[in-house]
Design a protein around this motif. Structure first.
Motif, PDB file in Angstrom:
ATOM      1  N   ASN A  74       3.061   9.599  11.034  1.00  0.00           N
ATOM      2  CA  ASN A  74       3.204  10.566   9.941  1.00  0.00           C
ATOM      3  C   ASN A  74       4.366  10.181   9.023  1.00  0.00           C
ATOM      4  O   ASN A  74       4.274  10.299   7.798  1.00  0.00           O
ATOM      5  N   THR A  75       5.467   9.713   9.616  1.00  0.00           N
ATOM      6  CA  THR A  75       6.603   9.259   8.821  1.00  0.00           C
ATOM      7  C   THR A  75       6.209   8.079   7.945  1.00  0.00           C
ATOM      8  O   THR A  75       6.571   8.002   6.766  1.00  0.00           O
ATOM      9  N   GLY A  76       5.449   7.147   8.530  1.00  0.00           N
ATOM     10  CA  GLY A  76       4.993   5.999   7.756  1.00  0.00           C
ATOM     11  C   GLY A  76       4.128   6.408   6.582  1.00  0.00           C
ATOM     12  O   GLY A  76       4.254   5.867   5.471  1.00  0.00           O
ATOM     13  N   ILE A  77       3.228   7.358   6.801  1.00  0.00           N
ATOM     14  CA  ILE A  77       2.372   7.860   5.716  1.00  0.00           C
ATOM     15  C   ILE A  77       3.225   8.462   4.606  1.00  0.00           C
ATOM     16  O   ILE A  77       2.980   8.242   3.418  1.00  0.00           O
ATOM     17  N   ALA A  78       4.260   9.224   4.990  1.00  0.00           N
ATOM     18  CA  ALA A  78       5.118   9.873   4.000  1.00  0.00           C
ATOM     19  C   ALA A  78       5.869   8.863   3.135  1.00  0.00           C
ATOM     20  O   ALA A  78       6.199   9.156   1.980  1.00  0.00           O
ATOM     21  N   HIS A  79       6.138   7.670   3.663  1.00  0.00           N
ATOM     22  CA  HIS A  79       6.891   6.655   2.922  1.00  0.00           C
ATOM     23  C   HIS A  79       5.985   5.646   2.218  1.00  0.00           C
ATOM     24  O   HIS A  79       6.483   4.792   1.470  1.00  0.00           O
ATOM     25  N   ALA A  80       4.687   5.717   2.435  1.00  0.00           N
ATOM     26  CA  ALA A  80       3.768   4.711   1.891  1.00  0.00           C
ATOM     27  C   ALA A  80       3.581   4.892   0.389  1.00  0.00           C
ATOM     28  O   ALA A  80       3.463   6.020  -0.104  1.00  0.00           O
ATOM     29  N   GLN A  81       3.498   3.776  -0.334  1.00  0.00           N
ATOM     30  CA  GLN A  81       3.307   3.784  -1.781  1.00  0.00           C
ATOM     31  C   GLN A  81       1.927   3.293  -2.207  1.00  0.00           C
ATOM     32  O   GLN A  81       1.545   3.466  -3.363  1.00  0.00           O
ATOM     33  N   GLY A  82       1.170   2.675  -1.298  1.00  0.00           N
ATOM     34  CA  GLY A  82      -0.137   2.155  -1.648  1.00  0.00           C
ATOM     35  C   GLY A  82      -1.171   3.255  -1.798  1.00  0.00           C
ATOM     36  O   GLY A  82      -0.972   4.392  -1.360  1.00  0.00           O
ATOM     37  N   ASN A  83      -2.315   2.913  -2.424  1.00  0.00           N
ATOM     38  CA  ASN A  83      -3.379   3.923  -2.552  1.00  0.00           C
ATOM     39  C   ASN A  83      -4.322   3.912  -1.355  1.00  0.00           C
ATOM     40  O   ASN A  83      -5.188   4.779  -1.246  1.00  0.00           O
ATOM     41  N   TRP A  84      -4.148   2.954  -0.446  1.00  0.00           N
ATOM     42  CA  TRP A  84      -4.857   2.938   0.837  1.00  0.00           C
ATOM     43  C   TRP A  84      -3.838   2.661   1.935  1.00  0.00           C
ATOM     44  O   TRP A  84      -2.914   1.865   1.731  1.00  0.00           O
ATOM     45  N   ILE A  85      -4.008   3.336   3.067  1.00  0.00           N
ATOM     46  CA  ILE A  85      -3.080   3.177   4.185  1.00  0.00           C
ATOM     47  C   ILE A  85      -3.841   2.645   5.392  1.00  0.00           C
ATOM     48  O   ILE A  85      -4.856   3.227   5.809  1.00  0.00           O
ATOM     49  N   ALA A  86      -3.356   1.524   5.917  1.00  0.00           N
ATOM     50  CA  ALA A  86      -3.901   0.954   7.153  1.00  0.00           C
ATOM     51  C   ALA A  86      -2.861   1.126   8.245  1.00  0.00           C
ATOM     52  O   ALA A  86      -1.665   1.304   7.968  1.00  0.00           O
ATOM     53  N   PHE A  87      -3.315   1.078   9.479  1.00  0.00           N
ATOM     54  CA  PHE A  87      -2.414   1.269  10.631  1.00  0.00           C
ATOM     55  C   PHE A  87      -2.494   0.042  11.529  1.00  0.00           C
ATOM     56  O   PHE A  87      -3.565  -0.533  11.734  1.00  0.00           O
ATOM     57  N   LEU A  88      -1.344  -0.339  12.076  1.00  0.00           N
ATOM     58  CA  LEU A  88      -1.302  -1.479  12.986  1.00  0.00           C
ATOM     59  C   LEU A  88      -0.306  -1.184  14.088  1.00  0.00           C
ATOM     60  O   LEU A  88       0.892  -1.003  13.823  1.00  0.00           O
TER      61      LEU A  88
END
Length: 319
Positions: A74-88
């Protein structure tokens, strides 16, 4: 593909042994991500130092006290700037054509909010550098999943490290992953998303799900049903859900109850197994229900455990 910008969220907790190799597979992508958001979730090893030493300007390191993988994502999502979010996950591995394939799925299916690829399981070997396996990406089929619960019961086709979601959808759902949960917290999100959007799935296995030593021998026995199952059952009772999806959602809930019953038998808790069988009684006429009932009544727990363990090993061997 210039309109597709990936932020890749990597939760990090005591994975110093794996993180450099994992990030190397991300840096080697034929389609490069906009940024890599590494969330150091209170690690006590040298993992975050190793990440900093890479010197990659696209890596955004976020530090927080240990709160679990759901909170880290959730923290990573809050800091993401891209228009698509991938998880690894910090110990998995990407084929070089992974993000390229996701980007192509996005362009081909612009109306969807979620894309994914299949994956292969592989045992972890210390000191061994993983190499790309051959994948005929151009010949891979694309499956459009309209009913994820029904598809899931036929076999797992993707997992967290092989998924990308439109950022605006995730930001609207925050907190996306249920904080404090570590069993089914990712499934909870995928099924919620799939109730309003189909999923484009490439049949190319472009992610390595690395299984660390000992992971196959762990038997998880939930004393109660996982929260994500209860929430799915509650959503299925809503009149807003389409009838076909309601039926498949309830079928999946009972499918998982039977899986938990088998784990309880393996651990010697036949009372819990019988309770779960009763809760799954809507599946009374299925072969899976009766097979589980026979296990609970006639088969010794160690035999059930060995059978379950063999099935997991076989899946790994088949990739």
């Amino acid at each position: 593909m210039r309109n597709v910008h990936f932020s890749v969220v990597v939760p990090l907790y005591n994975k110093a042994e794996h993180i450099v190799r994992t990030l190397a597979s991300l840096q080697a992508q034929s389609f490069q991500p906009l940024e890599i958001v590494v969330v150091n979730d209170g690690s006590t090893d040298q993992g975050s130092d190793l990440v900093a030493a890479l010197g990659d300007p696209r890596i955004k390191m976020v530090h927080q006290p240990n709160g679990g993988v759901a909170r880290a994502r959730n923290t990573g999502i809050a800091h993401a700037q891209g228009n698509w979010i991938a998880f690894l996950d910090a110990d998995d591995w990407l084929h070089p054509d992974y993000l390229q394939t996701l980007a192509q799925l996005i362009l081909t299916h612009p109306q969807l909010d979620m894309v994914a690829t299949q994956y292969k399981s592989m045992p972890y070997e210390a000191g061994v550098t993983l190499q790309p396996w051959f994948v005929d990406v151009d010949s891979a089929a694309v499956e459009l999943i309209q009913d994820l619960p029904q598809r899931w019961m036929r076999g797992t086709s993707f997992f967290t490290s092989s998924v990308a979601v439109r950022a605006s959808r995730l930001q609207a759902l925050q907190p996306c992953f249920p904080p404090g949960e570590s069993f089914g917290e990712d499934l909870d999100l995928w099924f919620r998303l799939a109730e309003t959007s189909a999923i484009a799935l490439s049949t190319a296995a472009l992610v390595g799900r690395v299984l660390v030593p000992g992971s196959l021998s762990v038997v998880h026995v939930a004393r109660t049903e996982p929260p994500f199952l209860l929430r799915m059952a509650e959503r299925a009772r809503s009149p807003r859900m389409a009838p076909a999806l309601r039926r498949s959602s309830l079928q999946l809930v009972n499918y998982h109850r039977l899986t938990l019953a088998r784990a309880a038998i393996s651990a010697g808790d036949r009372l819990l197994a019988r309770q779960l069988l009763w809760r799954a009684r809507q599946s009374l006429f299925s072969q899976r229900w009766w097979f589980t009932a026979i296990m609970a009544t006639l088969l010794p727990g160690p035999l059930v455990y060995r059978w379950q363990h063999w099935r997991k090993l076989r899946k790994v061997a088949l990739g």
